[in-house]
Enzyme design. Structure first.
Site, short mmCIF file in Angstrom:
data_model
loop_
_atom_site.label_atom_id
_atom_site.label_comp_id
_atom_site.label_asym_id
_atom_site.label_seq_id
_atom_site.Cartn_x
_atom_site.Cartn_y
_atom_site.Cartn_z
N SER A 13 -15.42 -5.60 -80.18
CA SER A 13 -16.67 -4.87 -79.98
C SER A 13 -16.46 -3.52 -79.30
O SER A 13 -17.12 -2.53 -79.64
CB SER A 13 -17.67 -5.72 -79.18
OG SER A 13 -17.23 -5.94 -77.86
N ASN A 14 -15.54 -3.45 -78.35
CA ASN A 14 -15.22 -2.16 -77.74
C ASN A 14 -14.54 -1.24 -78.75
O ASN A 14 -14.81 -0.03 -78.78
CB ASN A 14 -14.33 -2.34 -76.51
CG ASN A 14 -15.13 -2.49 -75.24
OD1 ASN A 14 -16.03 -1.71 -74.97
ND2 ASN A 14 -14.79 -3.49 -74.44
N ILE A 96 -0.55 -9.80 -71.06
CA ILE A 96 0.04 -9.03 -69.98
C ILE A 96 1.30 -8.35 -70.50
O ILE A 96 2.18 -9.00 -71.07
CB ILE A 96 0.37 -9.94 -68.78
CG1 ILE A 96 -0.92 -10.52 -68.18
CG2 ILE A 96 1.13 -9.15 -67.71
CD1 ILE A 96 -0.70 -11.51 -67.06
N HIS A 113 -11.62 -2.60 -67.75
CA HIS A 113 -11.66 -3.84 -66.97
C HIS A 113 -13.09 -4.06 -66.47
O HIS A 113 -13.73 -3.12 -65.98
CB HIS A 113 -10.70 -3.74 -65.78
CG HIS A 113 -10.66 -4.99 -64.96
ND1 HIS A 113 -10.00 -6.13 -65.39
CD2 HIS A 113 -11.20 -5.29 -63.75
CE1 HIS A 113 -10.13 -7.07 -64.47
NE2 HIS A 113 -10.86 -6.59 -63.48
N ASP A 149 -4.15 -4.15 -63.52
CA ASP A 149 -5.47 -3.61 -63.19
C ASP A 149 -5.47 -2.69 -61.97
O ASP A 149 -6.40 -2.70 -61.17
CB ASP A 149 -6.49 -4.75 -62.98
CG ASP A 149 -6.69 -5.59 -64.23
OD1 ASP A 149 -6.54 -5.05 -65.34
OD2 ASP A 149 -6.98 -6.80 -64.09
#
Length: 201
Positions: A13-14, A96, A113, A149
């Site tokens: 979706s992003n 990761i 994030h 992050d």
């Protein structure tokens, strides 16, 4: 042409929001930029079909086919490098990455994030924000570094935590902000690059 490669693991979706923004914002004409490829570690990811219907090259690099993470990351990097990317965009890419991969794309690798970093890195961000009694949650676009992050922040948007919110209801409102903020952050990056190197725009 500045090639952008988007990495996904699911429905994308992003990624779809970024593709729409690239078209409506005329990134090709204004910045000489295009979405060159969408790559997934999940061969059945719905976002691959969505990208293909938009005429974007798609590649699946199945992480399950590799015995160790370094081998997968090497194969993934090779698939990305085919497109000589100016920018690699993690958009719901649920792996990761190894330090070697991050170093290879240093300065060209960004992520989104679902929290106001440095608060709540990692998983379960919405429930953790609720459990902590936060009145505000949000979303962060940042450069990727070897620390999970924790890269330099490019953009943030705040989302109020409402009375009675669950992790699901908060996540829905945060996702709406992700779809707005990620394309804006990428466009801002392209504007800065164009200003720094006008001849390459």
């Amino acid at each position: 042409m500045k090639n952008i490669v988007i990495l996904i693991s699911g429905g994308g979706s992003n990624m779809a929001a970024i593709v729409r923004a690239a078209g409506s914002g005329r990134w090709a004409e204004r910045f000489g930029a295009r979405i060159a490829a969408v790559i997934s570690n999940q061969p059945t990811a719905g976002g691959l079909s969505l990208a293909a219907t938009n005429g974007i090259a798609t590649v699946a690099v199945d992480h399950k086919a590799f015995a160790v993470r370094d081998e997968f990351d090497a194969a993934l990097a090779a698939a990305i490098d085919v497109h000589a990317p100016a920018l690699v965009v993690l958009a719901g890419f649920m792996r990761i990455l190894t330090p070697g991969f991050v170093a290879h794309f240093d300065g060209r690798l960004i992520n989104i994030h679902p929290s106001l970093l440095p608060a709540f890195p990692g998983l379960r961000t919405h429930q953790r924000a609720i459990d902590a009694g936060c009145q505000v949650a949000g979303v962060t676009v940042h450069h990727v570094t070897t620390e999970l992050d924790h890269g330099p922040i490019l953009a943030q948007a705040a989302v109020p935590v409402l009375h009675g919110d669950t992790a699901a209801t908060l996540a829905e409102r945060v996702l709406a902000q992700e779809h707005r903020l990620y394309p804006l952050a990428i466009e801002r990056w392209l504007e800065i690059e164009a200003t720094a190197s006008p001849e390459s725009a």
